[in-house]
Enzyme design. Structure first.
Site, mmCIF file in Angstrom:
data_model
loop_
_atom_site.group_PDB
_atom_site.id
_atom_site.type_symbol
_atom_site.label_atom_id
_atom_site.label_comp_id
_atom_site.label_asym_id
_atom_site.label_seq_id
_atom_site.Cartn_x
_atom_site.Cartn_y
_atom_site.Cartn_z
ATOM 1 N N ASN A 208 0.574 -1.729 0.342
ATOM 2 C CA ASN A 208 -0.057 0.471 0.353
ATOM 3 C C ASN A 208 0.823 1.213 -0.021
ATOM 4 O O ASN A 208 2.227 1.123 0.052
ATOM 5 C CB ASN A 208 -0.552 0.204 1.352
ATOM 6 N N ASP A 276 -4.734 -6.344 5.079
ATOM 7 C CA ASP A 276 -5.670 -6.755 5.639
ATOM 8 C C ASP A 276 -5.690 -8.122 5.631
ATOM 9 O O ASP A 276 -5.943 -9.287 6.028
ATOM 10 C CB ASP A 276 -7.180 -6.296 5.787
ATOM 11 N N LYS A 286 7.875 -18.040 -9.494
ATOM 12 C CA LYS A 286 7.694 -17.203 -9.695
ATOM 13 C C LYS A 286 6.664 -17.321 -11.235
ATOM 14 O O LYS A 286 7.084 -18.385 -12.373
ATOM 15 C CB LYS A 286 9.018 -16.444 -10.911
ATOM 16 N N PRO A 304 -3.895 -11.653 11.007
ATOM 17 C CA PRO A 304 -3.894 -11.057 12.664
ATOM 18 C C PRO A 304 -4.092 -10.046 12.102
ATOM 19 O O PRO A 304 -3.210 -8.744 11.986
ATOM 20 C CB PRO A 304 -2.865 -12.077 12.825
ATOM 21 N N ASP A 305 -4.298 -9.455 13.183
ATOM 22 C CA ASP A 305 -4.728 -8.532 13.292
ATOM 23 C C ASP A 305 -4.232 -7.762 15.271
ATOM 24 O O ASP A 305 -4.609 -8.247 15.732
ATOM 25 C CB ASP A 305 -6.759 -7.596 13.430
ATOM 26 N N PHE A 324 -4.091 3.501 15.372
ATOM 27 C CA PHE A 324 -4.219 4.526 14.033
ATOM 28 C C PHE A 324 -5.316 4.470 12.698
ATOM 29 O O PHE A 324 -5.855 3.026 12.969
ATOM 30 C CB PHE A 324 -2.929 4.529 13.111
ATOM 31 N N LYS A 338 -14.478 1.248 15.339
ATOM 32 C CA LYS A 338 -13.135 0.715 15.929
ATOM 33 C C LYS A 338 -12.584 1.021 16.232
ATOM 34 O O LYS A 338 -11.767 0.022 17.115
ATOM 35 C CB LYS A 338 -12.555 1.888 14.093
ATOM 36 N N LYS A 342 -11.511 -3.227 18.331
ATOM 37 C CA LYS A 342 -10.336 -3.101 18.218
ATOM 38 C C LYS A 342 -9.747 -3.142 19.864
ATOM 39 O O LYS A 342 -8.950 -4.436 20.941
ATOM 40 C CB LYS A 342 -9.381 -2.135 18.201
HETATM 41 O O1 C5P Z 1 -8.009 -1.588 10.475
HETATM 42 P P1 C5P Z 1 -8.058 -0.736 9.957
HETATM 43 O O2 C5P Z 1 -6.170 -1.196 9.171
HETATM 44 O O3 C5P Z 1 -8.685 0.489 9.530
HETATM 45 O O4 C5P Z 1 -7.140 -0.402 11.536
HETATM 46 C C1 C5P Z 1 -5.706 0.499 12.153
HETATM 47 C C2 C5P Z 1 -4.939 0.166 13.266
HETATM 48 O O5 C5P Z 1 -4.806 -1.043 13.106
HETATM 49 C C3 C5P Z 1 -4.003 0.869 12.737
HETATM 50 O O6 C5P Z 1 -3.470 1.427 14.345
HETATM 51 C C4 C5P Z 1 -3.346 -0.615 12.275
HETATM 52 O O7 C5P Z 1 -1.684 -0.304 12.756
HETATM 53 C C5 C5P Z 1 -3.902 -1.581 13.140
HETATM 54 N N1 C5P Z 1 -3.743 -3.039 12.388
HETATM 55 C C6 C5P Z 1 -3.045 -3.864 12.517
HETATM 56 N N2 C5P Z 1 -3.136 -5.856 11.884
HETATM 57 C C7 C5P Z 1 -3.618 -5.883 11.310
HETATM 58 C C8 C5P Z 1 -4.535 -4.240 10.525
HETATM 59 C C9 C5P Z 1 -4.464 -3.156 11.200
HETATM 60 O O8 C5P Z 1 -2.328 -3.423 14.014
HETATM 61 N N3 C5P Z 1 -4.065 -6.616 11.084
#
Ligand code: C5P
Length: 398
Positions: A208, A276, A286, A304-305, A324, A338, A342
């Site tokens: 990104n 994500d 390749k 993983p979040d 963020f 959010k 979270k």
């Molecule tokens: O879910 P979203 O990406 O919008 O949330 C943003 C926040 O979550 C940011 O602080 C980002 O660093 C964190 N994040 C994370 N792991 C992920 C996705 C987002 O720590 N897989």
């Protein structure tokens, strides 16, 4: 200011050693005492006399004799300092440090010290990029050694690229950050930053537009307030700040492992733009066109979040967790939801619609959302935004 601080300056044997004379002057201007140590090789570039004259101190030389030992032993010499600075840090000195050699005065002091060590690498581009040097650098960063530079530019050897020693004033900044007695002294703060790269095959990846600028500025601002910062960064456009522990990762899963390894922390700031999804059917070799006109079908799996996992951790949750939220519409409403979802304490929300120029730009306009309020700050440089975030964190952790 560096008044009352004592810096042991080890000068390595490279052409950049001449800049160390200016560094001595700059450090002394700020009130520091500089005790220089010359390696045998550095005496080919600067003389003990000029170094001693600029430092106003006795110069410790590689060829030290028993008189020096009687005056001050090498153990004591390495510990009487508040900070040990190696400038220039040559490929050879870095290799010795990484391997733990102690076969001359400089390397012995570096092994014996109980103080923080800041290195300013300087060498030819090829030497810097050589896998051995990069391996040594990774070892040193893992050991908690602080780095500043090298800079990218023209080199004395006629080549161009990374390898120039940082300018003396940048080294002075890194010294100040390393010695800072700010309100966050003694606090460990974890910062994630940059994008992640999720491989499709060995040469392609999904990424990104995050430059890592805001996360880097937050890490620098926290370090300037005296925090011990662990900086876990994806492949960012901007170099990591000086004076922090840097852990470089590529993927979201690597970032999660690095974050878990860095805990416990007093606070954690998740500024990384983590992908994500990752490609679940990434190819080990390749991918090639097969002439059929059929494009490969990529299958995605959710990453993983990291923020949610750390926020909701029963065992290792930092006192303060900051996320963020980069949004393109309904910024405040989405970010508020959010934060709750979270489980973090604050969300720093910003509008990254292309017309704002924020993503990849130099400025930011944020709203900091907690469980009690939504505080909107004016459009500021990313450094100023970072300074405000760091100050707000310091208020909580004090
Ligand atoms: O879910 P979203 O990406 O919008 O949330 C943003 C926040 O979550 C940011 O602080 C980002 O660093 C964190 N994040 C994370 N792991 C992920 C996705 C987002 O720590 N897989």
């Amino acid at each position: 200011m560096l008044a009352g601080k004592r810096i042991l300056l080890i000068v390595g044997g490279g052409i950049a050693a001449f800049k160390s004379l200016d560094l001595i002057r700059r450090l002394r201007e700020r009130g520091a005492t500089v005790v220089p140590v010359l390696t045998k090789a550095s005496e080919e570039f600067v003389t003990p006399l000029s170094t001693s004259a600029l430092a106003g101190q006795k110069v410790y030389r590689d060829l030290f004799d028993l008189t020096d030992e009687a005056e001050m032993g090498h153990i004591e010499l390495s510990r009487a300092a508040d900070l040990v600075v190696v400038a220039p840090a040559t490929a050879d000195l870095m290799a010795k440090m990484a391997a733990g050699l102690a076969n001359d005065l400089a390397s012995t002091l570096l092994m014996a010290t109980d103080k923080r060590v800041l290195i300013a690498p300087a060498m030819n581009v090829r030497m810097w990029e050589h896998p051995a040097t990069q391996r040594n650098l990774a070892t040193l960063l893992g050991d908690g050694i602080l780095t500043v530079g090298p800079d990218v530019g023209d080199m004395a050897c006629g080549e161009h690229g990374p390898g120039r020693m940082s300018e003396p004033l940048a080294i002075v900044d890194a010294v100040e950050a390393a010695l800072n007695d700010g309100p966050l002294k003694g606090k460990h703060v974890l910062v994630t930053s940059g994008p992640t790269h999720e491989p499709i095959d060995p040469v392609r990846y999904i990424a990104n537009r995050s430059s890592g600028a805001q996360g880097t500025a937050v890490a620098r601002a926290l370090s300037a307030l005296g925090a011990d910062v662990t900086f876990v960064t994806g492949p960012a456009d901007v170099p990591p700040p000086a004076g922090v522990k840097v852990v470089k990762v590529q993927t979201a899963r690597e970032m999660k492992d690095a974050v878990e390894a860095a805990l416990p922390a007093d606070a954690a700031v998740f500024a990384a733009a983590v992908a994500d999804w990752r490609v679940e059917n990434a190819s080990g070799s390749k991918m090639k066109k097969d002439g059929s006109g059929n494009a490969p079908a990529l299958e995605f799996a959710e990453n993983p979040d990291i923020l949610a996992a750390v926020s909701q951790s029963k065992t290792n949750r930092p006192q303060l967790v900051v996320g963020f939220a980069a949004e393109t519409d309904d910024v405040i409403a989405n970010a508020t939801a959010k934060r709750k979802r979270k489980g973090c304490d604050w969300i720093v929300a910003n509008d990254v619609s292309p017309e704002t120029g924020i993503m990849g730009g130099t400025e930011n306009a944020v709203t900091v959302i907690s469980d009690r309020e939504a505080e909107t700050w004016p459009r500021l440089s990313k450094e100023q935004t970072a300074a405000k975030i760091a100050a707000k964190i310091a208020e909580v952790l004090q």
